[in-house]
Design a protein around this motif. Structure first.
Motif, PDB file in Angstrom:
ATOM      1  N   PHE A  91      33.048 -36.818 -24.351  1.00  0.00           N
ATOM      2  CA  PHE A  91      32.250 -35.625 -24.092  1.00  0.00           C
ATOM      3  C   PHE A  91      30.767 -35.976 -24.142  1.00  0.00           C
TER       4      PHE A  91
ATOM      5  N   LYS B  44      27.992 -22.711 -20.543  1.00  0.00           N
ATOM      6  CA  LYS B  44      29.180 -22.310 -21.286  1.00  0.00           C
ATOM      7  C   LYS B  44      29.678 -20.961 -20.788  1.00  0.00           C
TER       8      LYS B  44
ATOM      9  N   LEU C 219      29.383 -24.880 -32.877  1.00  0.00           N
ATOM     10  CA  LEU C 219      28.829 -25.800 -31.892  1.00  0.00           C
ATOM     11  C   LEU C 219      28.297 -27.057 -32.557  1.00  0.00           C
TER      12      LEU C 219
ATOM     13  N   ASN D 280      28.266 -28.435 -27.688  1.00  0.00           N
ATOM     14  CA  ASN D 280      29.700 -28.529 -27.421  1.00  0.00           C
ATOM     15  C   ASN D 280      30.437 -27.641 -28.415  1.00  0.00           C
TER      16      ASN D 280
ATOM     17  N   SER E 269      24.673 -30.658 -29.633  1.00  0.00           N
ATOM     18  CA  SER E 269      24.470 -30.640 -28.182  1.00  0.00           C
ATOM     19  C   SER E 269      25.032 -29.387 -27.531  1.00  0.00           C
TER      20      SER E 269
ATOM     21  N   MET F  78      23.432 -30.405 -19.922  1.00  0.00           N
ATOM     22  CA  MET F  78      24.740 -29.930 -20.359  1.00  0.00           C
ATOM     23  C   MET F  78      25.193 -28.807 -19.418  1.00  0.00           C
TER      24      MET F  78
ATOM     25  N   HIS G 249      36.090 -25.964 -24.860  1.00  0.00           N
ATOM     26  CA  HIS G 249      35.997 -26.344 -26.265  1.00  0.00           C
ATOM     27  C   HIS G 249      37.088 -27.365 -26.556  1.00  0.00           C
TER      28      HIS G 249
ATOM     29  N   VAL H 293      26.733 -35.666 -25.071  1.00  0.00           N
ATOM     30  CA  VAL H 293      25.796 -35.203 -26.091  1.00  0.00           C
ATOM     31  C   VAL H 293      24.384 -35.559 -25.633  1.00  0.00           C
TER      32      VAL H 293
END
Length: 138
Positions: A10, A58, A117, A122, A120, A55, A72, A12
């Motif tokens: 993932f 979301k 979270l 995520n 970053s 990024m 997630h 960052v």
């Protein structure tokens, strides 16, 4: 039921912040690393934080009265380990997306869950099942 470990990579924006969050706050041992990535033992699973700029936005989906962040990732922990981690996160002042709670109460999938979270952005979900054998029950 024991599930095999998974591997997840993932993005960052800051590797040192990821190191402090995953290695420090969550207590995930660090594995191999290089200038652009770090492996962590995420509760028996391999996750790899890769340095990446920019990024993705979301989104969320409604689940049992909560707006669950998408995408997630996370892990299913034993209940006592989940409780101890929830307390450690509270003590550290973690801003939860969804506070530690029990959802699907009285149903086969009853679970304790929390969402938060990483530095970053995520989204992570850590959960514990009332009955671990019903992880995939309908």
């Amino acid at each position: 039921m024991t599930l095999p470990p998974f591997h997840l990579a993932f993005p960052v924006h800051d590797l040192e912040a990821a190191r402090g969050f995953y290695g420090g706050l969550l207590g995930c041992p660090e594995g191999r690393s290089a200038a652009e990535w770090i492996d962590f033992d995420f509760f028996g699973h391999q996750i790899v934080a890769h340095h990446a700029e920019g990024m993705e936005p979301k989104h969320s989906n409604p689940v049992d009265g909560h707006d669950v962040p998408v995408p997630h990732f996370g892990a299913v922990l034993p209940m006592e380990e989940w409780r101890a981690l929830a307390e450690r996160l509270r003590e550290a002042g973690t801003a939860f997306v969804i506070e530690p709670t029990v959802r699907f109460e009285g149903q086969p999938g009853e679970q304790a869950t929390m969402f938060f979270l990483d530095p970053s952005g995520n989204a992570l979900e850590l959960k514990a099942m009332r009955d671990p054998g019903k992880l995939f029950a309908k």
